[in-house]
Design a protein around this motif. Structure first.
Motif, PDB file in Angstrom:
ATOM      1  N   GLY A  53       0.775  -1.231   0.000  1.00  0.00           N
ATOM      2  CA  GLY A  53       0.000   0.000   0.000  1.00  0.00           C
ATOM      3  C   GLY A  53       0.807   1.282   0.000  1.00  0.00           C
ATOM      4  N   VAL A  54       2.112   1.217   0.338  1.00  0.00           N
ATOM      5  CA  VAL A  54       2.883   2.451   0.493  1.00  0.00           C
ATOM      6  C   VAL A  54       4.152   2.505  -0.350  1.00  0.00           C
ATOM      7  CG1 VAL A  54       2.048   2.793   2.850  1.00  0.00           C
ATOM      8  CG2 VAL A  54       4.189   1.549   2.472  1.00  0.00           C
ATOM      9  N   ALA A  55       4.435   1.467  -1.127  1.00  0.00           N
ATOM     10  CA  ALA A  55       5.689   1.442  -1.884  1.00  0.00           C
ATOM     11  C   ALA A  55       5.813   2.612  -2.851  1.00  0.00           C
ATOM     12  CB  ALA A  55       5.820   0.123  -2.646  1.00  0.00           C
ATOM     13  N   ASP A  56       4.679   3.128  -3.336  1.00  0.00           N
ATOM     14  CA  ASP A  56       4.731   4.242  -4.283  1.00  0.00           C
ATOM     15  C   ASP A  56       5.302   5.508  -3.666  1.00  0.00           C
ATOM     16  OD1 ASP A  56       3.749   2.793  -6.417  1.00  0.00           O
ATOM     17  OD2 ASP A  56       1.659   3.222  -5.931  1.00  0.00           O
ATOM     18  N   GLU A  57       5.369   5.570  -2.327  1.00  0.00           N
ATOM     19  CA  GLU A  57       5.964   6.737  -1.679  1.00  0.00           C
ATOM     20  C   GLU A  57       7.487   6.759  -1.827  1.00  0.00           C
ATOM     21  OE1 GLU A  57       4.216   9.178  -0.428  1.00  0.00           O
ATOM     22  OE2 GLU A  57       2.324   8.120  -0.812  1.00  0.00           O
ATOM     23  N   GLY A  58       8.078   5.649  -2.238  1.00  0.00           N
ATOM     24  CA  GLY A  58       9.505   5.622  -2.521  1.00  0.00           C
ATOM     25  C   GLY A  58       9.809   6.395  -3.796  1.00  0.00           C
ATOM     26  N   ALA A  59      11.078   6.665  -4.012  1.00  0.00           N
ATOM     27  CA  ALA A  59      11.487   7.475  -5.168  1.00  0.00           C
ATOM     28  C   ALA A  59      12.549   6.733  -5.972  1.00  0.00           C
ATOM     29  CB  ALA A  59      12.031   8.824  -4.708  1.00  0.00           C
ATOM     30  N   LEU A  60      12.424   6.801  -7.292  1.00  0.00           N
ATOM     31  CA  LEU A  60      13.397   6.225  -8.215  1.00  0.00           C
ATOM     32  C   LEU A  60      13.792   7.311  -9.202  1.00  0.00           C
ATOM     33  CD1 LEU A  60      14.630   3.327  -8.793  1.00  0.00           C
ATOM     34  CD2 LEU A  60      13.019   3.239 -10.702  1.00  0.00           C
ATOM     35  N   SER A  61      15.088   7.503  -9.386  1.00  0.00           N
ATOM     36  CA  SER A  61      15.544   8.624 -10.218  1.00  0.00           C
ATOM     37  C   SER A  61      16.910   8.316 -10.809  1.00  0.00           C
ATOM     38  CB  SER A  61      15.621   9.903  -9.373  1.00  0.00           C
ATOM     39  OG  SER A  61      16.185  10.961 -10.111  1.00  0.00           O
TER      40      SER A  61
END
Length: 508
Positions: free
Chosen positions: A210-218
């Protein structure tokens, strides 16, 4: 299936097997699955029948995964020979099916290939999901990450369109689904699963859904730098913490941060602590109806007190990954080891006269801990977060440690990473005011340790701490009884908790 997609004899036999009922024995099922999977042609040479085969292989291997994970959840480490073998076969099968899906994603991008048209990123998301399951199964069994897993994950991303396509993914697209799957895998990896019990690992994995989208990939360095990790997609390595190793000057690096996830869980952690305090105030059990976590959206599987402990560790590791501050030195000497708080308590009380002492080998140590390897073989149950005591021989005091990580690549061998919490201990019994159990609990008094704490501390079973005041009883030549009060709760794991205390000058 269209008439333009004839089924070859090779695929017909595979489809016939896929249409049959799965074998009850996971070992037999995985052997048959992997044997038939290896006979499939390359994805670029197939058509709709091949796509159907791969789809059904995915469903089949996930069925085995769903049946085996509950067994791993309740299994003690080290695993039995049978369960260890099946878990290893399942990990390999998951990665093999994921590889086929990766090939299908790459072929889907080449529109002239005779593969059913579709979004390659949708296939990539499914393939990453299988790699994720392989990672979880291996970690639940105490095994190290299988060789090739990270190269498989990065290769699948490239097959689907590359990291740039994920970084620029728009919400509610197939690329966003693939990005979510990758972030969830990366966030779980940087939690150091070897330091979690199987129950904690499964709960953290469910929580990340439910919260993995709060991580950042760049492609760019992420801030704060102390919370960021870098990835070299050409190496078979997990995300590497920037605080431990600066990223090399090279093209193609990808940066990941779970700092946003750590911020997202803070509100839920505060909610849980408030509910526990409310339960204690009105005299309800801390695991009672007052603490039903449904309103918070938290997964089930742990008690609220266990959730608080795990969420704290998750928050800390995502916000500031641990950095080794002390150098390790290689050694090789044998030690006597006593595993489990109750066993340590009994050994300390009887001056080591217990049958629960075994011989282990220290292979490196630092001022803050040890790395051990089993010598005699291991019986009983081991898990991350439990208490362990060790000593050179009967002439030395017991050093008390906490298991920071556990690895078991074979049923007969286990490695433990230990954090030193005391150079000696005193066995006592304690009882908290307002505790749920109207009896005393075995515990250890730990002396002050300059690098860690200024005061004496208590090491007790998880869930013992129920209020600020408690009664302490020490039986030796003379019976000593005192009332004490907690100064700070310094550590909570799934097995034990450690808190500093002082003798209460104003007992009630």
């Amino acid at each position: 299936m269209s008439a333009s997609d004839p089924v070859s004899e090779q695929l017909a036999s595979v489809l016939e097997w896929l249409a049959s009922e799965p074998a009850d024995d996971p070992h037999a099922e995985l052997n048959a699955l992997r044997g038939r999977l290896g006979r499939l042609p390359e994805a670029a040479a197939g058509g709709a029948p091949l796509v159907q085969c791969i789809d059904e292989f995915e469903a089949r291997v996930l069925d085995v995964c769903g049946r085996l994970k509950p067994r791993l959840l309740n299994a003690a480490l080290p695993l039995s020979h049978e369960l260890h073998a099946v878990a290893g076969e399942l990990v390999e099968a998951l990665l093999e099916v994921a590889g086929k899906l990766g090939e299908m994603a790459a072929a889907t991008r080449e529109r002239w290939r005779p593969v059913r048209r579709g979004d390659p990123m949708a296939v990539t998301a499914r393939a990453l999901g299988l790699v994720h399951e392989a990672f979880v199964v291996a970690a639940m069994g105490g095994a190290v990450t299988p060789p090739g897993l990270w190269l498989a994950a990065y290769g699948i991303v490239e097959a689907g369109g590359g990291f740039d396509a994920l970084v620029s993914a728009r919400p509610e697209t197939a690329a966003a689904d693939a990005l979510h799957a990758l972030k969830r895998l990366l966030a779980l990896a940087v939690l150091q699963p070897e330091s979690l019990t199987a129950r904690e690992l499964v709960w953290a994995n469910d929580y990340l859904e439910g919260v993995a989208d709060e991580g950042a990939l760049s492609r760019e360095t992420l801030m704060p730098a102390a919370s960021s990790f870098w990835i070299d997609s050409g190496e078979d390595l997990p995300p590497i913490a920037t605080i431990r190793s600066a990223p090399p000057v090279a093209e193609g690096l990808v940066h990941f941060s779970a700092f946003g996830v750590s911020r997202a869980l803070t509100g839920q952690l505060d909610w849980l602590k408030e509910r526990i305090a409310e339960a204690e105030a009105v005299g309800l059990e801390r695991d009672g109806e007052l603490l039903e976590p449904d309103a918070s959206g938290l997964p089930v599987g742990l008690t609220p007190v266990e959730m608080v402990s795990l969420l704290r560790r998750m928050r800390d590791r995502w916000a500031l990954p641990p950095n080794r501050g002390q150098s390790r030195r290689a050694y090789r000497y044998s030690v006597q080891v006593c595993v489990g708080l109750r066993a340590v308590w009994e050994a300390a009380r009887s001056d080591g006269a217990t049958e629960r002492i075994s011989e282990w080998m220290v292979y490196n140590e630092s001022p803050g801990g040890y790395a051990l390897m089993s010598v005699e073989g291991v019986t009983g149950s081991l898990s991350a977060g439990m208490a362990v005591a060790l000593r050179r021989d009967a002439g030395h005091p017991w050093s008390v440690c906490i298991v920071r990580w556990i690895r078991s690549d074979s049923p007969g061998q286990v490695e433990l990473g230990l954090q030193l919490v005391a150079q000696t201990c005193t066995p006592v019994t304690i009882g908290f005011r307002g505790g749920e159990v109207q009896s005393t609990t075995h515990a250890l008094i730990l002396p002050p340790l300059p690098a860690l704490r200024r005061n004496q501390a208590i090491l007790a079973p998880a869930g013992t701490y129920a209020s600020r005041r408690f009664v302490l009883v020490h039986e030796s030549e003379h019976l000593y009884v005192a009332q004490a009060r907690v100064l700070s709760l310094d550590m909570q794991t799934a097995n034990v908790e450690l808190f500093q205390y002082e003798i209460d000058p104003y007992p009630i």
